[in-house]
Design an enzyme around this catalytic site. Structure first.
Site, PDB file in Angstrom:
ATOM      1  N   HIS A  11       0.839  -1.207   0.000  1.00  0.00           N
ATOM      2  CA  HIS A  11       0.000   0.000   0.000  1.00  0.00           C
ATOM      3  C   HIS A  11       0.874   1.257   0.000  1.00  0.00           C
ATOM      4  O   HIS A  11       0.603   2.213  -0.721  1.00  0.00           O
ATOM      5  CB  HIS A  11      -0.891   0.026   1.251  1.00  0.00           C
ATOM      6  CG  HIS A  11      -1.900  -1.078   1.335  1.00  0.00           C
ATOM      7  ND1 HIS A  11      -2.070  -1.848   2.458  1.00  0.00           N
ATOM      8  CD2 HIS A  11      -2.806  -1.546   0.431  1.00  0.00           C
ATOM      9  CE1 HIS A  11      -3.043  -2.726   2.251  1.00  0.00           C
ATOM     10  NE2 HIS A  11      -3.499  -2.584   1.029  1.00  0.00           N
TER      11      HIS A  11
ATOM     12  N   LYS B 192     -15.137 -10.315   8.849  1.00  0.00           N
ATOM     13  CA  LYS B 192     -15.543 -10.939  10.117  1.00  0.00           C
ATOM     14  C   LYS B 192     -14.465 -10.928  11.188  1.00  0.00           C
ATOM     15  O   LYS B 192     -14.764 -10.872  12.365  1.00  0.00           O
ATOM     16  CB  LYS B 192     -15.950 -12.392   9.843  1.00  0.00           C
ATOM     17  CG  LYS B 192     -17.332 -12.493   9.266  1.00  0.00           C
ATOM     18  CD  LYS B 192     -17.820 -13.924   9.285  1.00  0.00           C
ATOM     19  CE  LYS B 192     -19.137 -14.020   8.522  1.00  0.00           C
ATOM     20  NZ  LYS B 192     -19.197 -15.208   7.683  1.00  0.00           N
TER      21      LYS B 192
ATOM     22  N   ARG C 261      -2.363  -5.951  -8.404  1.00  0.00           N
ATOM     23  CA  ARG C 261      -1.285  -6.914  -8.177  1.00  0.00           C
ATOM     24  C   ARG C 261      -1.163  -7.919  -9.308  1.00  0.00           C
ATOM     25  O   ARG C 261      -0.079  -8.292  -9.710  1.00  0.00           O
ATOM     26  CB  ARG C 261      -1.514  -7.656  -6.854  1.00  0.00           C
ATOM     27  CG  ARG C 261      -1.015  -6.890  -5.665  1.00  0.00           C
ATOM     28  CD  ARG C 261      -1.588  -7.429  -4.398  1.00  0.00           C
ATOM     29  NE  ARG C 261      -3.033  -7.316  -4.401  1.00  0.00           N
ATOM     30  CZ  ARG C 261      -3.797  -7.518  -3.355  1.00  0.00           C
ATOM     31  NH1 ARG C 261      -3.268  -7.892  -2.229  1.00  0.00           N
ATOM     32  NH2 ARG C 261      -5.091  -7.357  -3.438  1.00  0.00           N
TER      33      ARG C 261
ATOM     34  N   SER D  47      -2.962  -7.863   2.856  1.00  0.00           N
ATOM     35  CA  SER D  47      -3.308  -7.730   4.274  1.00  0.00           C
ATOM     36  C   SER D  47      -3.761  -9.065   4.834  1.00  0.00           C
ATOM     37  O   SER D  47      -3.462  -9.400   5.983  1.00  0.00           O
ATOM     38  CB  SER D  47      -4.426  -6.698   4.455  1.00  0.00           C
ATOM     39  OG  SER D  47      -3.995  -5.436   4.038  1.00  0.00           O
TER      40      SER D  47
HETATM   41  P1  ADP Z   1      -9.733  -3.763  -0.474  1.00  0.00           P
HETATM   42  O1  ADP Z   1     -10.345  -4.612   0.600  1.00  0.00           O
HETATM   43  O2  ADP Z   1     -10.591  -2.625  -0.906  1.00  0.00           O
HETATM   44  O3  ADP Z   1      -9.105  -4.514  -1.626  1.00  0.00           O
HETATM   45  P2  ADP Z   1      -7.056  -3.448   0.540  1.00  0.00           P
HETATM   46  O4  ADP Z   1      -6.705  -2.752   1.809  1.00  0.00           O
HETATM   47  O5  ADP Z   1      -6.838  -4.912   0.479  1.00  0.00           O
HETATM   48  O6  ADP Z   1      -8.555  -3.043   0.289  1.00  0.00           O
HETATM   49  O7  ADP Z   1      -6.284  -2.788  -0.689  1.00  0.00           O
HETATM   50  C1  ADP Z   1      -6.403  -1.428  -1.030  1.00  0.00           C
HETATM   51  C2  ADP Z   1      -5.762  -1.171  -2.383  1.00  0.00           C
HETATM   52  O8  ADP Z   1      -4.377  -1.491  -2.338  1.00  0.00           O
HETATM   53  C3  ADP Z   1      -6.323  -2.050  -3.507  1.00  0.00           C
HETATM   54  O9  ADP Z   1      -6.331  -1.296  -4.700  1.00  0.00           O
HETATM   55  C4  ADP Z   1      -5.350  -3.180  -3.604  1.00  0.00           C
HETATM   56  O10 ADP Z   1      -5.321  -3.774  -4.897  1.00  0.00           O
HETATM   57  C5  ADP Z   1      -4.052  -2.448  -3.335  1.00  0.00           C
HETATM   58  N1  ADP Z   1      -3.030  -3.345  -2.818  1.00  0.00           N
HETATM   59  C6  ADP Z   1      -3.146  -4.252  -1.837  1.00  0.00           C
HETATM   60  N2  ADP Z   1      -1.988  -4.908  -1.626  1.00  0.00           N
HETATM   61  C7  ADP Z   1      -1.103  -4.384  -2.518  1.00  0.00           C
HETATM   62  C8  ADP Z   1       0.265  -4.655  -2.830  1.00  0.00           C
HETATM   63  N3  ADP Z   1       0.945  -5.603  -2.203  1.00  0.00           N
HETATM   64  N4  ADP Z   1       0.848  -3.918  -3.805  1.00  0.00           N
HETATM   65  C9  ADP Z   1       0.135  -2.980  -4.454  1.00  0.00           C
HETATM   66  N5  ADP Z   1      -1.157  -2.687  -4.232  1.00  0.00           N
HETATM   67  C10 ADP Z   1      -1.777  -3.380  -3.271  1.00  0.00           C
END
Ligand code: ADP
Length: 155
Positions: free
Chosen positions: A20, A44, A93, A130
């Site tokens: 992120h 959850k 990704r 995450s």
């Molecule tokens: P969501 O539940 O909305 O997918 P996330 O917190 O998982 O929220 O992800 C937020 C954004 O960050 C999304 O656009 C996701 O694709 C991107 N993202 C998540 N992990 C990575 C990563 N390792 N590298 C680049 N972008 C990422």
């Protein structure tokens, strides 16, 4: 006067990872302001409360006045409108993300006139999510390499 380019970077960020952080840093030169939108609904079994997620991200970007962090629990297009944002920032990704992101982007354009700007993630972060980090934590594994710890400008 030219309108400021404002993007929201919506996500669950439970927790905010180095993937992120990479997307956010790379997008900063493209916008005047980026608002990280922390979605309250983390499924959850959340690891962190929305307040904790917001506090952690704020701390990382405390020295970057162009980044702000807010939580929200309404539709992303409505949150973007409240914040005066014209763009949505997302990271891609792999092809697994692609179809879902395309559908959400089409809906956000249709409902809110918002363009989505997607950045491909750096290859080194492609396998970081995450949910994987939460699982590692659940089994007591050290996750420090996946979680940014130093403020944005000191990296
Ligand atoms: P969501 O539940 O909305 O997918 P996330 O917190 O998982 O929220 O992800 C937020 C954004 O960050 C999304 O656009 C996701 O694709 C991107 N993202 C998540 N992990 C990575 C990563 N390792 N590298 C680049 N972008 C990422």
């Amino acid at each position: 006067m030219q309108q400021h380019k404002t993007a929201i970077f919506p996500g669950t960020f439970d927790p905010f990872t180095v993937g992120h952080a990479n997307i956010l840093s790379r997008a900063l030169p493209m916008f005047d302001r980026i608002i990280v939108g922390v979605g309250k609904n983390a499924g959850k079994h959340p690891l962190l409360s929305p307040e904790e997620r917001v506090a952690r991200i704020r701390q990382l970007y405390a020295d970057e006045p162009r980044v702000s962090v807010e939580s929200y629990d309404n539709l992303t297009v409505d949150f973007a409108r409240q914040m005066g944002a014209q763009y949505i920032l997302r990271g891609l990704r792999s092809v697994r993300d692609f179809e879902y992101e395309r559908d959400v982007a089409a809906m956000n354009l249709r409902l809110g006139g918002l363009e989505t700007i997607m950045l491909f993630c750096d290859a080194q972060y492609a396998s970081i999510s995450s949910s994987v980090v939460r699982e590692l934590i659940a089994y007591g594994h050290d996750v420090s390499e996946f979680i940014p710890s130093t403020p944005h400008n000191q990296r």
